[in-house]
Enzyme design. Sequence first.
Site, PDB file in Angstrom:
ATOM      1  N   ASN A 107       0.833  -0.942  -0.108  1.00 16.02           N
ATOM      2  CA  ASN A 107      -0.010  -0.025   0.142  1.00 16.02           C
ATOM      3  C   ASN A 107       0.878   1.214  -0.004  1.00 16.02           C
ATOM      4  O   ASN A 107       1.807   1.395   0.883  1.00 16.02           O
ATOM      5  CB  ASN A 107      -0.884   0.001   1.173  1.00 16.02           C
ATOM      6  CG  ASN A 107      -1.659  -1.083   1.419  1.00 16.02           C
ATOM      7  OD1 ASN A 107      -2.084  -1.941   0.435  1.00 16.02           O
ATOM      8  ND2 ASN A 107      -2.108  -1.648   2.677  1.00 16.02           N
ATOM      9  N   GLY A 147      -4.269   2.970   1.586  1.00 13.22           N
ATOM     10  CA  GLY A 147      -4.419   2.176   2.941  1.00 13.22           C
ATOM     11  C   GLY A 147      -2.917   2.227   3.955  1.00 13.22           C
ATOM     12  O   GLY A 147      -3.080   1.541   4.663  1.00 13.22           O
ATOM     13  N   HIS A 193       7.184   0.034   2.862  1.00 11.66           N
ATOM     14  CA  HIS A 193       7.264  -1.151   3.128  1.00 11.66           C
ATOM     15  C   HIS A 193       6.111  -2.030   2.526  1.00 11.66           C
ATOM     16  O   HIS A 193       5.316  -1.398   1.727  1.00 11.66           O
ATOM     17  CB  HIS A 193       6.905  -1.239   4.570  1.00 11.66           C
ATOM     18  CG  HIS A 193       5.573  -0.727   4.956  1.00 11.66           C
ATOM     19  ND1 HIS A 193       5.429   0.356   4.994  1.00 11.66           N
ATOM     20  CD2 HIS A 193       4.491  -1.368   5.444  1.00 11.66           C
ATOM     21  CE1 HIS A 193       4.074   0.618   5.343  1.00 11.66           C
ATOM     22  NE2 HIS A 193       3.353  -0.475   5.628  1.00 11.66           N
ATOM     23  N   CYS A 199      -1.671 -22.497 -21.175  1.00 15.08           N
ATOM     24  CA  CYS A 199      -1.853 -21.604 -20.041  1.00 15.08           C
ATOM     25  C   CYS A 199      -2.634 -20.440 -20.657  1.00 15.08           C
ATOM     26  O   CYS A 199      -2.368 -19.730 -21.532  1.00 15.08           O
ATOM     27  CB  CYS A 199      -0.570 -21.267 -19.513  1.00 15.08           C
ATOM     28  SG  CYS A 199      -0.498 -19.737 -18.375  1.00 15.08           S
ATOM     29  N   PHE A 220     -23.070   2.092  -7.764  1.00 20.25           N
ATOM     30  CA  PHE A 220     -23.108   1.143  -8.900  1.00 20.25           C
ATOM     31  C   PHE A 220     -22.174  -0.124  -9.010  1.00 20.25           C
ATOM     32  O   PHE A 220     -22.656  -1.334  -9.184  1.00 20.25           O
ATOM     33  CB  PHE A 220     -22.911   1.963 -10.339  1.00 20.25           C
ATOM     34  CG  PHE A 220     -22.883   1.006 -11.442  1.00 20.25           C
ATOM     35  CD1 PHE A 220     -23.992   0.724 -12.289  1.00 20.25           C
ATOM     36  CD2 PHE A 220     -21.864   0.635 -12.183  1.00 20.25           C
ATOM     37  CE1 PHE A 220     -23.805  -0.039 -13.307  1.00 20.25           C
ATOM     38  CE2 PHE A 220     -21.681  -0.173 -13.569  1.00 20.25           C
ATOM     39  CZ  PHE A 220     -22.845  -0.415 -13.913  1.00 20.25           C
ATOM     40  N   GLU A 221     -20.914   0.240  -8.752  1.00 16.32           N
ATOM     41  CA  GLU A 221     -19.701  -0.938  -8.587  1.00 16.32           C
ATOM     42  C   GLU A 221     -20.176  -1.936  -7.632  1.00 16.32           C
ATOM     43  O   GLU A 221     -20.353  -3.169  -7.839  1.00 16.32           O
ATOM     44  CB  GLU A 221     -18.597  -0.390  -8.101  1.00 16.32           C
ATOM     45  CG  GLU A 221     -17.864   0.529  -9.643  1.00 16.32           C
ATOM     46  CD  GLU A 221     -18.281   1.719  -9.477  1.00 16.32           C
ATOM     47  OE1 GLU A 221     -17.787   2.603 -10.325  1.00 16.32           O
ATOM     48  OE2 GLU A 221     -19.308   2.264  -8.776  1.00 16.32           O
TER      49      GLU A 221
END
Length: 341
Positions: free
Chosen positions: A151, A157, A164, A194, A316-317
């Site tokens: 992040n 976040g 890190h 694949c 909406f999502e």
Amino acid sequence: MSELRWDPLKLHWVIIATERGRRPRDFQTEPEALPMTSCPFCYGNEDKTPPEIYASRPSGLPNAANWQVRVIPNKYPALRVEGDLDNRGYGPYDVMNGIGAHEVIIETPDHERSMADLTPAELTEVLIAWRTRLLDLRRDFRFRYMILFKNHGARAGATLAHSHSQLIAVPMLPPVAATELKVCRKHYADKERCLFCDLIAFELEQGSRIVREFANYVTLAPYASSFPFELKLYPKQHAHDFALMNDAQLAELAVALRDMLLRVKLVLKDAPYNFILHTCPPMHRRPGKPGLWSSLEYDYHWHIELVPRLTSIAGFEWGTGFYINPTSPEDAALFLREAEV
């Protein structure tokens, strides 16, 4: 006109809303400062963290200075190593103890440097730390999956500004990984190829969504990108397990990863982002499931996914599972490809 595009890996639709046509400058915001009086990840503050699990240092004692990369347990872990799973039913629900592992990879002792600022040699040391910890954690039969993520920035976040990444081992297969693995296994069963290799070959042939190609790696904007400037970094040759990459392969990956991070930093003015390393789960045999992972070596393909945090998920999502992306992946790839790195 907008387009609906199907993502064959995540099994969802994306709306590429080309009329909105947003360029990099339309997303630029001032970076959010993370408050910190004394950073526990900096040189000299080793005693302010839990004892290290792993460190890359030329010489010196554990938990002392003179390190390049340092891995520690998360001080506030989401899951803990100690204890039994005790998988049980609770009425119509399932519940188990919060068993797992939660580690922090401190990528540099320098508080002011981001991952994009590291040299290829320094990034290689970070990748070696990732590989080392993945190999160690997969020895625990309780852990079904490891997710390694980063992040960058408060909107993504991050709670500490010091560069890190994190590694969490969980006792079940997460839905996102389960879907991807199931899709890949079915594609291989039907075609003996694949799915990732097919997608990579097509994108290299098309060219319009390629950001940068190296001898053995490629960075591209996925055809059905859910978010603006979403990127994926793939090994061009089939490889199912990041943890099996040798030092030379990781050194070349470090160059490709640095290139991707630098382009994002330059074009999007150090926008917040998340990236995730998707690699195969531990191939432990499970009672009653003799065929589990029997084709994993052939049907899966590890990769790194990077998502800049430029837009928000709204009603909406949440209500449909669709995503609206205002910047086409073709345009995003062009902006990033033309950046002078």
